[in-house]
Design an enzyme around this catalytic site. Sequence first.
Site, PDB file in Angstrom:
ATOM      1  N   SER A 277      81.854  64.990  33.363  1.00 19.22           N
ATOM      2  CA  SER A 277      81.473  64.619  34.824  1.00 19.22           C
ATOM      3  C   SER A 277      82.585  63.980  35.503  1.00 19.22           C
ATOM      4  O   SER A 277      82.671  63.627  36.675  1.00 19.22           O
ATOM      5  CB  SER A 277      80.234  63.609  34.612  1.00 19.22           C
ATOM      6  OG  SER A 277      80.695  62.513  34.111  1.00 19.22           O
TER       7      SER A 277
ATOM      8  N   LYS B 120      81.222  56.793  35.911  1.00 20.38           N
ATOM      9  CA  LYS B 120      81.276  57.358  37.148  1.00 20.38           C
ATOM     10  C   LYS B 120      82.062  56.265  38.216  1.00 20.38           C
ATOM     11  O   LYS B 120      82.599  55.341  37.642  1.00 20.38           O
ATOM     12  CB  LYS B 120      80.136  57.415  37.615  1.00 20.38           C
ATOM     13  CG  LYS B 120      79.037  58.385  36.752  1.00 20.38           C
ATOM     14  CD  LYS B 120      79.198  59.975  37.222  1.00 20.38           C
ATOM     15  CE  LYS B 120      78.058  60.615  36.708  1.00 20.38           C
ATOM     16  NZ  LYS B 120      78.038  60.644  35.111  1.00 20.38           N
TER      17      LYS B 120
END
Lengths: 187, 187
Positions: free
Chosen positions: A110, A147
């Site tokens: 990610s 993230k």
Amino acid sequence: MENYKDRIISFYKKHRRMPGYKEIMNLTGFKSKNAVFKLINHLVDAGIVSKDSQGKIIPSRSLDEIPMLGLVEAGFPSSVEEEMTDTISIDNYLIENKESTYMLEVKGESMIDAGIHEGDLVIVERNRNPKVGDIVIAEVDGGWTMKYFRKDGDKVYLEPANKKFKNIYPEHELNIAAVVKGVVRKY
Amino acid sequence: MENYKDRIISFYKKHRRMPGYKEIMNLTGFKSKNAVFKLINHLVDAGIVSKDSQGKIIPSRSLDEIPMLGLVEAGFPSSVEEEMTDTISIDNYLIENKESTYMLEVKGESMIDAGIHEGDLVIVERNRNPKVGDIVIAEVDGGWTMKYFRKDGDKVYLEPANKKFKNIYPEHELNIAAVVKGVVRKY
DNA sequence: GTTGCAGGTGAACCAGAGTTCACCTATACT
DNA sequence: AGTATAGGTGAACTCTGGTTCACCTGCAAC
């Protein structure tokens, strides 16, 4: 001849301190302390080890640090001595507060557009308030993830660095556990 | 109280060796060696420092190494002690042959799809025959570059990790200076 | 050759490292 | 009150660390 050097370095790596005179006598086979004394002085001149103000033997910087050359585009200097701008320990470069620093292995893709791949190690620091734009390790709605930390007005959300993933707008809880300070990859 | 610990650690970082009893007396203000002796034993119990077989004070592993936790996806363990699988020094992790290892700062974007960005530091090792697929530092036709090392039959060429750049087929000379062993990035 | 010298031995020296023992507090606990 | 107990002082002891001096090689240079 310069074999002694390697034995002393091995001792340092194994015992995490420099050997004393008696121990060097065992390592080298010398029967007198003075022989060791002269050997050490030669090694000091050669830059292998150092002595501090009290004469105690300490490892020279070159034992822990590696030379930092210039930019890749400039190429590899023909003579290393010429262009050696600095010498650096990776640990010191990356780690500021050892107390609160940990490493995590990266799983998933990610953050791949940020150059963080699966299998990389991230150096994270706990107990830091994340700034907008930091990469964070967060617990959101029951799951853990890495993230970008973003803000939209006063609403915070998490943004992956991979177009295949979507932004995460926390519904119930957003717990920032740590801020990513560095990345290490080994080939 | 536990302030003494920090002074000893500072001494270690500054002098690259552990302080002796007299030096600890100066650092702490103690007037007797026995007070130091007891302090050291407490620090050993607390895992801050260690003693070796001769009783000499050596830094414990935790002074140089940082805890290695699990995978990012698994998240941050609530109790660090629980999940601490290992402890590791980044230097030792990345560097195999210190003699022939150097660092270079990355310029340009030609390896960006391999997760190597401008400003990253690459750890390179000289005097290694590159294997196909390695990332190498190469001098080709007068310029220096960092690319994948590829082979097509018995013809070697260099491939960037960025679609905007083209493969390089050396015409006159191809001089592989070093093989990239690792990447380090600091935020 | 013999002269110089790098590199070893052996002994002496002092300061410090690490340990142990006896003793002296304050503070906490019942 | 009294009594443990943690944490400090002070002194003794042994062993090693680092240094210096005198001396003894073997080998290279002239």
